[in-house]
Design an enzyme around this catalytic site. Structure first.
Site, PDB file in Angstrom:
ATOM      1  N   HIS A 135       0.801  -1.225   0.000  1.00 17.77           N
ATOM      2  CA  HIS A 135       0.000   0.000   0.000  1.00 17.77           C
ATOM      3  C   HIS A 135       0.832   1.272   0.000  1.00 17.77           C
ATOM      4  O   HIS A 135       0.283   2.358  -0.095  1.00 17.77           O
ATOM      5  CB  HIS A 135      -0.939   0.025   1.218  1.00 17.77           C
ATOM      6  CG  HIS A 135      -0.225   0.242   2.510  1.00 17.77           C
ATOM      7  ND1 HIS A 135       0.458  -0.758   3.150  1.00 17.77           N
ATOM      8  CD2 HIS A 135      -0.054   1.354   3.265  1.00 17.77           C
ATOM      9  CE1 HIS A 135       1.011  -0.272   4.261  1.00 17.77           C
ATOM     10  NE2 HIS A 135       0.718   1.005   4.353  1.00 17.77           N
TER      11      HIS A 135
HETATM   12  C1  UD1 Z   1      -1.865   5.211   6.371  1.00 16.66           C
HETATM   13  C2  UD1 Z   1      -0.517   5.633   6.950  1.00 16.66           C
HETATM   14  C3  UD1 Z   1       0.500   4.530   6.728  1.00 16.66           C
HETATM   15  C4  UD1 Z   1       0.007   3.185   7.228  1.00 16.66           C
HETATM   16  C5  UD1 Z   1      -1.343   2.895   6.590  1.00 16.66           C
HETATM   17  C6  UD1 Z   1      -1.870   1.562   7.079  1.00 16.66           C
HETATM   18  C7  UD1 Z   1      -0.027   8.035   6.830  1.00 16.66           C
HETATM   19  C8  UD1 Z   1       0.857   9.023   6.196  1.00 16.66           C
HETATM   20  N1  UD1 Z   1       0.010   6.800   6.279  1.00 16.66           N
HETATM   21  O1  UD1 Z   1      -1.686   5.128   4.979  1.00 16.66           O
HETATM   22  O2  UD1 Z   1       1.682   4.845   7.428  1.00 16.66           O
HETATM   23  O3  UD1 Z   1       0.927   2.177   6.898  1.00 16.66           O
HETATM   24  O4  UD1 Z   1      -2.247   3.961   6.940  1.00 16.66           O
HETATM   25  O5  UD1 Z   1      -3.072   1.209   6.585  1.00 16.66           O
HETATM   26  O6  UD1 Z   1      -0.698   8.337   7.783  1.00 16.66           O
HETATM   27  N2  UD1 Z   1      -9.120   4.768   2.403  1.00 16.66           N
HETATM   28  C9  UD1 Z   1     -10.341   4.169   2.402  1.00 16.66           C
HETATM   29  N3  UD1 Z   1     -10.881   3.814   3.600  1.00 16.66           N
HETATM   30  C10 UD1 Z   1     -10.241   4.036   4.762  1.00 16.66           C
HETATM   31  C11 UD1 Z   1      -8.998   4.671   4.759  1.00 16.66           C
HETATM   32  C12 UD1 Z   1      -8.439   5.006   3.559  1.00 16.66           C
HETATM   33  O7  UD1 Z   1     -10.944   3.950   1.361  1.00 16.66           O
HETATM   34  O8  UD1 Z   1     -10.798   3.668   5.835  1.00 16.66           O
HETATM   35  C13 UD1 Z   1      -8.499   5.141   1.109  1.00 16.66           C
HETATM   36  C14 UD1 Z   1      -8.786   6.558   0.732  1.00 16.66           C
HETATM   37  O9  UD1 Z   1      -8.994   6.630  -0.632  1.00 16.66           O
HETATM   38  C15 UD1 Z   1      -7.524   7.299   1.068  1.00 16.66           C
HETATM   39  C16 UD1 Z   1      -6.468   6.226   0.869  1.00 16.66           C
HETATM   40  O10 UD1 Z   1      -7.097   4.993   1.215  1.00 16.66           O
HETATM   41  O11 UD1 Z   1      -7.305   8.422   0.278  1.00 16.66           O
HETATM   42  C17 UD1 Z   1      -5.250   6.414   1.715  1.00 16.66           C
HETATM   43  O12 UD1 Z   1      -5.603   6.572   3.109  1.00 16.66           O
HETATM   44  P1  UD1 Z   1      -4.669   7.448   4.073  1.00 16.66           P
HETATM   45  O13 UD1 Z   1      -5.178   7.400   5.447  1.00 16.66           O
HETATM   46  O14 UD1 Z   1      -4.409   8.788   3.463  1.00 16.66           O
HETATM   47  O15 UD1 Z   1      -3.274   6.709   4.027  1.00 16.66           O
HETATM   48  P2  UD1 Z   1      -2.939   5.147   4.008  1.00 16.66           P
HETATM   49  O16 UD1 Z   1      -2.420   4.799   2.672  1.00 16.66           O
HETATM   50  O17 UD1 Z   1      -4.048   4.345   4.557  1.00 16.66           O
END
Ligand code: UD1
Length: 353
Positions: free
Chosen positions: A201
């Site tokens: 991811h």
């Molecule tokens: C975040 C953490 C990362 C961790 C990861 C574990 C930061 C910078 N990154 O990354 O260190 O390893 O979590 O999972 O904080 N999304 C959903 N549903 C959710 C959450 C996210 O659909 O419940 C999608 C959204 O489109 C979002 C994308 O995933 O834009 C990324 O989510 P985000 O929280 O920005 O970062 P992660 O890649 O999850």
């Protein structure tokens, strides 16, 4: 003492759970839980609360997704009035996600003591958003709870006073130790007996279409030999769908609950990942891990554990996997203080501050 915990994303939850439980055992602590809502899907959040026995959050800031600046700023703006109203004596933040650094910024400016659980980890790669979060959070923290010796050395090199550093061990392993028996009981649910487990991811692996295509094609080559189970993070799933990438015989799954994922890890022939926590869990379980990154903030998993960094080098990935399949997997040991009692040591420190 009133302790306010702030969590936001999936990897925070397994670090919070043991600390919450350990503090509950002492009458001197009152606890409040704030969930920033960085992760909001039930499969990324609610199910972890249930399985880990974390009570529902007292406050949910519901920040959701956004750019790094947006998400960090939203956590800050929404958290500040909560902290002012609740007046904690100390705030605990976990890991290295955007919610962690946002909370450390807010609380340190309000002159509230900040404790960072999982302090001192450094990959040396500032292109990783988490590395920025780690550097800033540690500079702002008053208590730094570290998992390993390398973390202490990193902090001292950055000028953190030694008396602020408390080497307590790896708190995520507390959750693993607690729920491994449940994972061992978990039915195989139609999964094959021998398989490779994959998670990816990191922006560096999934945001660039060409890179992701190349990684998927290496995984497809592996799937010719052995089933590949791939529980996909929402951002990875979105990239695969948006780019219309071919996943052929890869068995794509939704994000899995903690216990089910632990079961899959413990029974895997090998794990291929870019996650930080999974490098540690495989080391504890003695399962071979190939990490699709050039660096790691958890070097003890390489020096002592079962982890090997393969970067985005397809040949190296293939070579190392072949070694594993031919019975020549790297042997590892469990690092010191990864014993399931880290949260008790954190509670001991907090009783004295
Ligand atoms: C975040 C953490 C990362 C961790 C990861 C574990 C930061 C910078 N990154 O990354 O260190 O390893 O979590 O999972 O904080 N999304 C959903 N549903 C959710 C959450 C996210 O659909 O419940 C999608 C959204 O489109 C979002 C994308 O995933 O834009 C990324 O989510 P985000 O929280 O920005 O970062 P992660 O890649 O999850």
């Amino acid at each position: 003492m009133h302790i306010l915990h702030i969590v936001g994303a999936r990897p925070n939850f397994m670090k919070l759970a043991p600390v919450w439980r350990a503090l509950q055992g002492h009458a001197c602590f009152r606890q409040t839980l704030v969930h920033t809502g960085q992760h909001y899907d039930s499969g990324m959040s609610d199910i972890f609360f249930q399985q880990l026995g974390i009570p529902p959050a007292d406050v949910n800031l519901a920040v959701g997704s956004g750019s790094h600046a947006q998400q960090t700023a939203d956590v800050m703006a929404r958290l500040e009035p909560v902290v002012i109203e609740r007046k904690p004596d100390l705030v605990l933040v976990y890991g290295d996600v955007n919610s962690t650094v946002a909370a450390a910024l807010v609380c340190s400016k309000l002159h509230i003591r900040v404790g960072h659980v999982e302090a001192g980890l450094r990959s040396g790669d500032r292109a990783m958003p988490e590395e920025i979060n780690r550097l800033v959070t540690d500079q702002l923290s008053d208590l730094l709870f570290t998992p390993s010796e390398d973390a202490d050395a990193n902090l001292q090199r950055e000028g953190i006073a030694p008396e602020k550093i408390h080497r307590v061990g790896n708190v995520m392993i507390d959750s693993l130790v607690q729920l491994l028996p449940a994972a061992r009981e978990c039915p195989a649910n139609g999964f094959p007996e021998k398989y490779v487990l994959v998670t990816l991811h990191r922006p560096s692996n999934v945001d660039d279409g060409a890179v992701l295509r190349e990684i998927l094609s290496s995984l497809l080559a592996i799937a010719d030999e052995l089933p590949v189970l791939f529980p996909a993070h929402p951002r990875t799933q979105q990239r695969i769908t948006n780019l219309g990438l071919h996943t052929g015989q890869l068995q794509l799954l939704p994000p899995l609950p903690y216990v089910e994922f632990l079961a899959l890890q413990s029974r895997a022939v090998a794990v291929i990942t870019d996650s930080g926590g999974i490098q540690e869990e495989t080391t504890y379980l003695g399962v071979p891990c190939l990490t699709v990154r050039d660096s790691t903030e958890r070097p003890v998993t390489v020096s002592t554990g079962t982890n090997i960094l393969v970067g985005q080098d397809r040949n190296k990935l293939g070579r190392e996997l072949r070694n594993i399949l031919q019975g020549r997997a790297k042997q590892g040991r469990v690092p010191p203080l990864w014993d399931g009692r880290t949260a008790d040591r954190i509670a001991e420190v907090l009783q004295k501050v």
